[in-house]
Design an enzyme around this catalytic site. Structure first.
Site, PDB file in Angstrom:
ATOM      1  N   ARG A  60      56.233   7.757  16.738  1.00 35.13           N
ATOM      2  CA  ARG A  60      54.886   8.123  16.258  1.00 35.13           C
ATOM      3  C   ARG A  60      54.445   7.204  15.117  1.00 35.13           C
ATOM      4  NH1 ARG A  60      54.379  12.334  12.920  1.00 35.13           N
ATOM      5  NH2 ARG A  60      55.872  13.589  14.101  1.00 35.13           N
ATOM      6  N   TYR A 113      28.975   5.251  20.486  1.00 34.54           N
ATOM      7  CA  TYR A 113      29.579   5.891  21.670  1.00 34.54           C
ATOM      8  C   TYR A 113      29.528   7.418  21.463  1.00 34.54           C
ATOM      9  CZ  TYR A 113      33.350   7.853  24.419  1.00 34.54           C
ATOM     10  OH  TYR A 113      34.083   8.663  25.241  1.00 34.54           O
ATOM     11  N   ASP A 186      33.220  -1.308  15.153  1.00 40.07           N
ATOM     12  CA  ASP A 186      33.810  -1.042  16.464  1.00 40.07           C
ATOM     13  C   ASP A 186      33.398  -2.201  17.367  1.00 40.07           C
ATOM     14  OD1 ASP A 186      34.371  -0.241  19.067  1.00 40.07           O
ATOM     15  OD2 ASP A 186      34.034   1.880  18.637  1.00 40.07           O
ATOM     16  N   LYS A 211      39.449  -0.602  27.260  1.00 41.21           N
ATOM     17  CA  LYS A 211      38.377  -1.346  27.909  1.00 41.21           C
ATOM     18  C   LYS A 211      38.844  -2.775  28.212  1.00 41.21           C
ATOM     19  CE  LYS A 211      36.206   2.522  27.381  1.00 41.21           C
ATOM     20  NZ  LYS A 211      36.717   3.187  26.238  1.00 41.21           N
TER      21      LYS A 211
END
Ligand code: 4LM
Length: 403
Positions: A60, A113, A186, A211
């Protein structure tokens, strides 16, 4: 766009941050398929936890395969350090939860987004964080929104889904002059191949690796790049304690594989998108095409200055509006009706009812997301075959009206 810059990018995308000598000569970084890592002694474990000693603790927090991806992305983005996440939203959430406290202000652009919009405008205010919105394509309007309490400035460029392009250098300079805020971009639509926000003054870059960077529609992943101290703070708070949105080593491996062909793929996406945008703009059924590579785009000049190429995404509106748009989408055969973007397969979707359905109808009007807007992610198929599909679907969209 010169040849040596391209070669340099590709070379780093293929070889960066990986030394085969430490891995028995393996061509590809091995997948360290382990949740936890052994300490030689209690003292060594304690030193790793306190940060006095480097080394693995728990996946993690870090993992060798994920670390290779983080270092390679940092190199490509020109950042001191990188941090990978289990999704783009994991990266954005880890950033905002680490940096913002009750009483702080977040300044965001009009268009984000859908899930980033929901996090900023619907969720964070519930925790005492004031969210201000401005039209970042008009930097002169930002001054009155910036102040001592602004801790973070966040925007996308080009913005999803309406392709507004924001002058990173102008916004970063203004934010740094008028506030203590960090500026986060972003850059998912661009990848480091098309745009380098840190070189233009931004403090943090976030990506949905889902993406273009992975590029094959088979992974959900995210990343954040910036200064070492900040990245480490987000790793130990945002990622480790607040979101737990870590990336699996297998997915890190797949993203590293996708990265090798990023420049090649982006060139093709951009070339085909430019051709399709031009043909759409000349089509009698089309009211408006939003693509920064067109002279008609309001921020075409900024795109030329700030981006290597105008990207593989575009959106458009039909003269006959929403109903014709839905008929158009349903008539597509080669384009896949799906959200997401940046895959080999061309994708079409309707933002108002899909990716941006998190906006209320009133918000969509205020935030410049037209109800009839259709978004295309131009894939790697033959550009003429894609145009044939679009042309036929445009005729089908219009035909029904006349019967
Ligand atoms: C979509 N987008 O638009 P993850 N930042 C930007 C994005 O477009 C997205 C994310 C972050 C779409 C997903 C369905 C500019 C996502 C979030 O999906 O959490 O990796 O990224 O179609």
């Amino acid at each position: 766009m010169n040849a040596s810059a391209l070669e340099d990018f590709s070379t780093r995308a293929i070889h960066g941050a990986y030394d085969r000598a430490g891995h028995q000569g393996a061509l590809n970084p091995p997948i360290y398929w382990s949740s936890t890592f052994a300490f030689d002694s209690a003292a060594q474990g304690a030193a790793r936890f306190s940060g006095e000693a480097a080394g693995m603790i728990y996946t993690r927090v870090t993992n060798p395969t994920v670390q290779t991806l983080e270092a390679r992305l940092a190199e490509l983005e020109g950042a001191e350090a990188g941090l990978a996440f289990g999704s783009g939203m994991g990266a954005i959430a880890s950033l905002v939860w680490t940096l913002l406290r009750p009483g702080d202000e977040l300044l965001v652009d009009l268009t984000l987004y859908g899930c980033t919009h929901a996090l900023a405008n619907h969720v964070l205010p519930q925790f005492g964080i004031a969210v201000r919105t401005a039209d970042f394509t008009r930097p002169e309007t930002l001054a009155e929104q910036l102040g001592d309490r602004t801790r973070l400035v966040l925007f996308e460029t080009p913005a999803n889904p309406n392709m507004r392009v924001i002058d990173i250098e102008a916004v970063a300079a203004l934010a740094h002059r008028l506030s203590p805020a960090l500026v986060a971009v972003d850059s998912t639509y661009c990848t480091p191949y098309l745009q380098q926000p840190l070189a233009l003054g931004a403090d943090v870059v976030v990506h949905s690796l889902t993406k273009y960077i992975n590029g094959h529609g088979d992974v959900i992943a995210g990343a954040l790049l910036g200064r070492e101290v900040l990245v480490q703070q987000i790793r130990m708070q945002g990622l480790k304690e607040l979101t737990g949105a870590c990336l699996s080593p297998m997915d890190a491996f797949l993203v590293l594989r996708g990265l090798k062909t990023l420049a090649l793929r982006m060139d093709r996406h951009c070339q085909s998108a430019q051709r399709i945008a031009e043909r759409l703009a000349a089509h009698p059924a089309v009211a408006q095409v939003h693509y920064p590579g067109l002279d008609s785009h309001p921020q075409h000049a900024i795109c030329r200055r700030q981006m290597r190429q105008p990207g593989g995404m575009l959106s458009f509106e039909l003269k006959d509006g929403l109903e014709a748009g839905i008929r158009f989408i349903d008539a597509l055969r080669l384009f896949t009706r799906a959200v997401s973007l940046g895959d080999a397969e061309s994708l079409a979707q309707h933002p108002a009812s899909m990716t941006h359905s998190t906006y209320t109808p009133e918000e969509r009007i205020a935030h410049q997301i037209a109800e009839g807007l259709i978004r295309l992610s131009i894939g790697l198929e033959d550009a003429d075959a894609l145009w044939e599909d679009l042309d036929r679907a445009l005729a089908a969209g219009a035909a029904r009206l006349t019967t």
